[in-house]
Enzyme design. Structure first.
Site, PDB file in Angstrom:
ATOM      1  N   TYR A  48      50.916  35.793  74.482  1.00  0.00           N
ATOM      2  CA  TYR A  48      49.475  35.505  74.589  1.00  0.00           C
ATOM      3  C   TYR A  48      49.264  34.329  75.528  1.00  0.00           C
ATOM      4  O   TYR A  48      48.843  33.248  75.123  1.00  0.00           O
ATOM      5  CB  TYR A  48      48.867  35.209  73.216  1.00  0.00           C
ATOM      6  CG  TYR A  48      48.743  36.427  72.325  1.00  0.00           C
ATOM      7  CD1 TYR A  48      47.720  37.342  72.521  1.00  0.00           C
ATOM      8  CD2 TYR A  48      49.650  36.658  71.295  1.00  0.00           C
ATOM      9  CE1 TYR A  48      47.586  38.464  71.707  1.00  0.00           C
ATOM     10  CE2 TYR A  48      49.531  37.782  70.477  1.00  0.00           C
ATOM     11  CZ  TYR A  48      48.498  38.672  70.693  1.00  0.00           C
ATOM     12  OH  TYR A  48      48.371  39.775  69.885  1.00  0.00           O
TER      13      TYR A  48
ATOM     14  N   ASP B 237      53.711  43.029  64.031  1.00  0.00           N
ATOM     15  CA  ASP B 237      54.875  42.165  63.829  1.00  0.00           C
ATOM     16  C   ASP B 237      54.561  41.128  62.753  1.00  0.00           C
ATOM     17  O   ASP B 237      53.505  41.169  62.128  1.00  0.00           O
ATOM     18  CB  ASP B 237      55.283  41.502  65.152  1.00  0.00           C
ATOM     19  CG  ASP B 237      54.107  40.773  65.799  1.00  0.00           C
ATOM     20  OD1 ASP B 237      53.021  40.690  65.184  1.00  0.00           O
ATOM     21  OD2 ASP B 237      54.266  40.277  66.924  1.00  0.00           O
TER      22      ASP B 237
ATOM     23  N   GLU C  67      49.682  50.398  68.130  1.00  0.00           N
ATOM     24  CA  GLU C  67      49.782  49.119  67.423  1.00  0.00           C
ATOM     25  C   GLU C  67      48.388  48.564  67.115  1.00  0.00           C
ATOM     26  O   GLU C  67      47.582  48.373  68.016  1.00  0.00           O
ATOM     27  CB  GLU C  67      50.577  48.088  68.242  1.00  0.00           C
ATOM     28  CG  GLU C  67      50.745  46.774  67.470  1.00  0.00           C
ATOM     29  CD  GLU C  67      51.759  45.817  68.096  1.00  0.00           C
ATOM     30  OE1 GLU C  67      52.118  46.012  69.270  1.00  0.00           O
ATOM     31  OE2 GLU C  67      52.182  44.882  67.389  1.00  0.00           O
TER      32      GLU C  67
ATOM     33  N   ASP D 296      49.880  38.831  63.043  1.00  0.00           N
ATOM     34  CA  ASP D 296      49.046  39.114  64.200  1.00  0.00           C
ATOM     35  C   ASP D 296      48.712  40.595  64.396  1.00  0.00           C
ATOM     36  O   ASP D 296      47.552  40.960  64.570  1.00  0.00           O
ATOM     37  CB  ASP D 296      49.780  38.576  65.432  1.00  0.00           C
ATOM     38  CG  ASP D 296      49.056  38.860  66.716  1.00  0.00           C
ATOM     39  OD1 ASP D 296      47.889  38.457  66.819  1.00  0.00           O
ATOM     40  OD2 ASP D 296      49.645  39.482  67.614  1.00  0.00           O
TER      41      ASP D 296
END
Ligand SMILES: *[C@@H]1O[C@H](CO)[C@@H](O)[C@H](O)[C@H]1NC(C)=O
Ligand SMILES: *[C@@H]1O[C@H](CO)[C@@H](O)[C@H](O)[C@H]1NC(C)=O
Ligand SMILES: *[C@@H]1O[C@H](CO)[C@@H](O)[C@H](O)[C@H]1NC(C)=O
Length: 489
Positions: free
Chosen positions: A233, A84, A471, A81
């Protein structure tokens, strides 16, 4: 005199030539083609599963080959994703939807830049996985791995020792949002593949139709069925307009139009277009039907269009309430992963402008005055330019692009020595101690990754622990594929 004036002439000529070429250098300072190439390399770096022989990103290796094994099915493949190693189905499906939309609208430009095969390969890596994740009409696997255990370790995907638990929705476990987004992804991908692989396109469409039917008959939010996904999410609701709009585009079937016209609302004016809120996508797709005269510019159809237009006006600062901008000109929504929201807004603006221009519409009616469609393109390009380095820090927020870019991304694979150079497994805590905390540039350059980006004052802190800014995520780069194809030669 004669010599002097000819000298003057030469000087003036030279001077104007210098000014012209420096202007040219400025306007061409950004190399959209290189950025496009890198954007597609990024998807190779995010690959889970067995890497193919033509894999170009060489610092990655095979990983998570046994995913799905605990449930007796093969769920190898798909995309990690963000920073990670979890495969979150909801944002992965949105990534595929946006990659597909990029191809659907900008296919010719991708082709002329020799990137169409790579873009289709990026979609297929996702859809091949989603096909496996949808083994029965009413069964969809929505996650492999879980955020809590994954995030407690800092490991290369190739070394993972964390649980690879699988989670699904089915007759007893609702999830119209997840099923709807996956239906949209399948339908959009089906349109993207139609010209080159009609067989695969038809296969994708079957999955899209089944999942749309499943979503219609199983209303409910997926985080109630997959709580571990909801922690990261969680969706705000479910609506199938986006899926219906893509299914209509893929099939021309009137049932989808009926749903769009009768479902009781086009979602009003939105504050974002994102993995969680797809109304703007549906509004823009329906507005296209209005512009084409396929539906009347009245009733619900006019509402879709006017809501789309109002979103555009907010982007270009011509509405009553505009989207915020940083002093440096970046559309700014929130501190965490802002560039996802910015790149999506830029994408729909560019697409809507393209629809207007190709149907000879010359006006975008905004509260503060009527604008030309070009203004939407100027806006979209300004956001792309900001991301690539036209910003107060003169820094690219696409990794590997330009001379200055994030060197410490919040990304496990990039921050640990490549398995190709050191095959000794890196354990769960060792990764944190030896690599995460290391104040040094990433050993592997995550080309094409777009990080969360700067804060509301245009400031960026290039440090790995700063997950809000540093990120990257697949949902950030996907819309840029289309934007980068569109701009430049
Ligand atoms: C391995 O290390 C060498 C030397 O540091 C480097 O040039 C090469 O790119 C690395 N290979 C990979 C796959 O990371
Ligand atoms: C068409 O797709 C099916 C899977 O749906 C596959 O089994 C078959 O080999 C494909 N045929 C061609 C000609 O690619
Ligand atoms: C990281 O290293 C740089 C120099 O390479 C230094 O300026 C910075 O202060 C260091 N950051 C931390 C948190 O130690």
């Amino acid at each position: 005199m004669a010599r002097l004036s000819s000298m003057n002439f030469v000087l003036i000529f030279l001077l104007s030539f210098m000014i012209m070429s420096s202007e040219l250098a400025q306007s061409q300072g950004l190399d959209y083609g290189t950025a496009l190439t890198k954007s597609l390399l990024y998807f190779e770096a995010q690959r889970s599963g067995k890497l193919p022989p033509n894999q170009r990103v060489q610092w990655r290796g095979d990983s998570a080959l046994k995913d799905g094994g605990e449930a007796g099915i093969d769920l190898a493949g798909g995309y990690y994703d963000a920073g990670d190693n979890v495969k979150f189905g909801f944002p992965m499906a949105f990534t595929i939807s946006m990659l597909s939309w990029s191809v659907v609208e900008f296919k010719d430009k991708l082709q002329s830049k020799n990137e169409l095969p790579n873009a289709l390969a990026a979609i297929r890596w996702g859809t091949d996985y989603l096909i496996k994740a949808h083994p029965l009409p009413d069964v969809l696997y929505g996650e492999v791995g879980d955020g809590d255990s994954d995030h407690s370790c800092w490991q290369r995907p190739e070394d993972m020792t964390t649980p690879r638990t699988v989670y699904k929705i089915d007759d007893q476990h609702l999830g119209a949002d997840l099923a709807g987004e996956t239906a949209a992804a399948f339908a959009a991908a089906s349109v993207a593949f139609a010209p080159t692989d009609s067989n695969y396109s038809a296969q994708l469409l079957t999955h899209a139709e089944q999942l749309y039917g499943f979503a219609r008959s199983h209303p409910g939010q997926y985080q109630n069925s997959i709580p571990v996904a909801g922690k990261f999410y969680s969706s705000f609701g479910y609506q199938l307009l986006w899926a219906a709009a893509w299914l209509h585009r893929a099939t021309g079937n009137k049932v989808y139009l009926d749903y769009l016209g009768n479902s009781g609302g086009s979602g009003d004016v939105r504050t974002q277009f994102s993995w969680d809120d797809k109304y703007v996508g549906a509004q823009v797709l329906v507005a296209k039907l209005v512009l084409e005269g396929q539906v009347k510019d009245a009733g619900p159809w006019a509402q879709y269009k006017s809501n789309a237009v109002e979103f555009m006006c907010r982007c270009i600062q011509q509405a009553t309430t505009n989207f915020k901008k940083t002093p440096g000109g970046l559309l700014w929504f929130q501190p965490w992963n802002n560039l996802h929201y910015t790149s999506n807004a830029a994408f729909v603006a560019a697409v809507y402008a393209t629809y207007l221009i190709s149907h000879d519409y010359v006006e975008v009616p905004c509260y503060r005055g009527t604008q030309a469609p070009d203004e939407l393109l100027v806006f979209a390009q300004s956001q792309v330019d900001y991301i690539l380095g036209a910003n107060p820090n003169s820094m690219s927020y696409m990794v590997g692009y330009g001379s200055k870019y994030p060197t410490q991304v919040h990304h496990r694979g990039a921050s640990i020595v490549s398995i190709e150079n050191d095959s000794m497994p890196v354990s769960c805590s060792q990764g944190y101690d030896e690599w995460y905390k290391k104040n040094a540039s990433d050993p592997n350059v995550l080309d094409g990754a777009v990080v969360g980006g700067p804060n509301a004052q245009d400031n960026y802190l290039d440090i790995r622990s700063n997950f809000e800014m540093a990120e990257p995520a697949t949902i950030n780069t996907a819309p840029l594929v289309g934007l980068l194809a569109n701009f430049g030669n």
